[in-house]
Design a protein around this motif. Structure first.
Motif, PDB file in Angstrom:
ATOM      1  N   ILE A  49     107.015  90.801 116.802  1.00 37.36           N
ATOM      2  CA  ILE A  49     105.502  90.697 116.756  1.00 37.36           C
ATOM      3  C   ILE A  49     104.902  90.829 115.497  1.00 37.36           C
ATOM      4  N   ARG A  50     103.736  90.712 115.035  1.00 36.17           N
ATOM      5  CA  ARG A  50     102.659  90.653 114.148  1.00 36.17           C
ATOM      6  C   ARG A  50     101.273  91.030 114.409  1.00 36.17           C
ATOM      7  N   PHE A  51     100.655  92.405 113.603  1.00 39.45           N
ATOM      8  CA  PHE A  51      99.613  92.639 113.491  1.00 39.45           C
ATOM      9  C   PHE A  51      98.689  92.765 112.448  1.00 39.45           C
ATOM     10  N   VAL A 114      98.116 105.173 114.480  1.00 38.98           N
ATOM     11  CA  VAL A 114      97.695 104.088 114.663  1.00 38.98           C
ATOM     12  C   VAL A 114      97.499 104.445 115.875  1.00 38.98           C
ATOM     13  N   HIS A 115      98.468 105.069 117.153  1.00 36.52           N
ATOM     14  CA  HIS A 115      97.562 105.137 118.594  1.00 36.52           C
ATOM     15  C   HIS A 115      96.707 105.814 118.439  1.00 36.52           C
ATOM     16  N   ALA A 116      96.563 107.188 117.925  1.00 34.42           N
ATOM     17  CA  ALA A 116      95.500 107.618 118.346  1.00 34.42           C
ATOM     18  C   ALA A 116      93.593 107.260 118.400  1.00 34.42           C
ATOM     19  N   ARG A 122      94.029  99.055 122.848  1.00 32.11           N
ATOM     20  CA  ARG A 122      93.529  97.693 123.063  1.00 32.11           C
ATOM     21  C   ARG A 122      93.984  97.081 122.636  1.00 32.11           C
ATOM     22  N   VAL A 123      95.198  96.375 122.326  1.00 27.60           N
ATOM     23  CA  VAL A 123      96.198  95.337 121.960  1.00 27.60           C
ATOM     24  C   VAL A 123      96.773  94.327 122.955  1.00 27.60           C
TER      25      VAL A 123
END
Length: 172
Positions: A49-51, A114-116, A122-123
């Motif tokens: 995966i890539r963000f 990132v989680h906060a 959203r993803v």
């Protein structure tokens, strides 16, 4: 561990939605974050995966899979801390509610930030939207795997061939 839950309704029968979801190799066709999925075994997948600039690879074990109902997994390895499930429920003969529930253990300061920020939610929401666009646009699944997995073990789902009623074959 933080949990994200999202549901979307798609305008296809439950078997069509489930069958397409069971085709993990097709995920890069409609999910923007998924670059590659390799089906190593019926109960083991390898993901890339890539963000943005961040690329991540991990293996996931499918721990439960029931046709037209559920796919549940857990990531393997130390760095990937997540587990989840996707459930399928008919809301009408030609409509299906697809629900994703994913629990993520953020690693390090970046993971917690990132989680906060709600990034994971959203993803998941966006990728469910991509699935909806894809399956409704095509209108049919591109394949299916109708096997059953329980406790990470694949159950035999094909009927065994009938056995001969003759106790021993004649010799000579």
């Amino acid at each position: 561990m933080n949990t994200v839950e999202e549901t979307i309704e798609v305008a296809v029968p439950v078997s069509t939605a489930y069958n397409q979801w069971s085709q993990f190799k097709s995920f890069p066709r409609f999910m923007s974050a998924v670059r590659k999925v390799e089906q190593v075994r019926p109960n083991l997948t390898r993901w890339v995966i890539r963000f943005g600039p961040v690329r991540h690879e991990f293996d996931a074990e499918i721990v439960e899979q029931v046709p037209d109902s559920l796919v549940a997994w857990r990531s393997l390895g130390r760095r990937s801390g997540h587990r989840g499930e996707v459930s399928f429920r008919a809301t009408a003969s030609d409509r299906t509610a697809v629900s994703v529930r994913m629990s993520v253990t953020p690693h390090g300061v970046t993971g917690r930030l990132v989680h906060a920020s709600g990034f994971t939610r959203r993803v998941v929401r966006a990728e469910l939207g991509h699935f909806k666009e894809f399956i409704e646009g095509v209108g049919q699944e591109g394949g299916a795997w109708r096997g059953v997995i329980r406790g990470g073990h694949v159950e035999h789902w094909e009927a065994e061939p009938p056995r001969s009623r003759v106790p021993h074959w004649p010799v000579g």
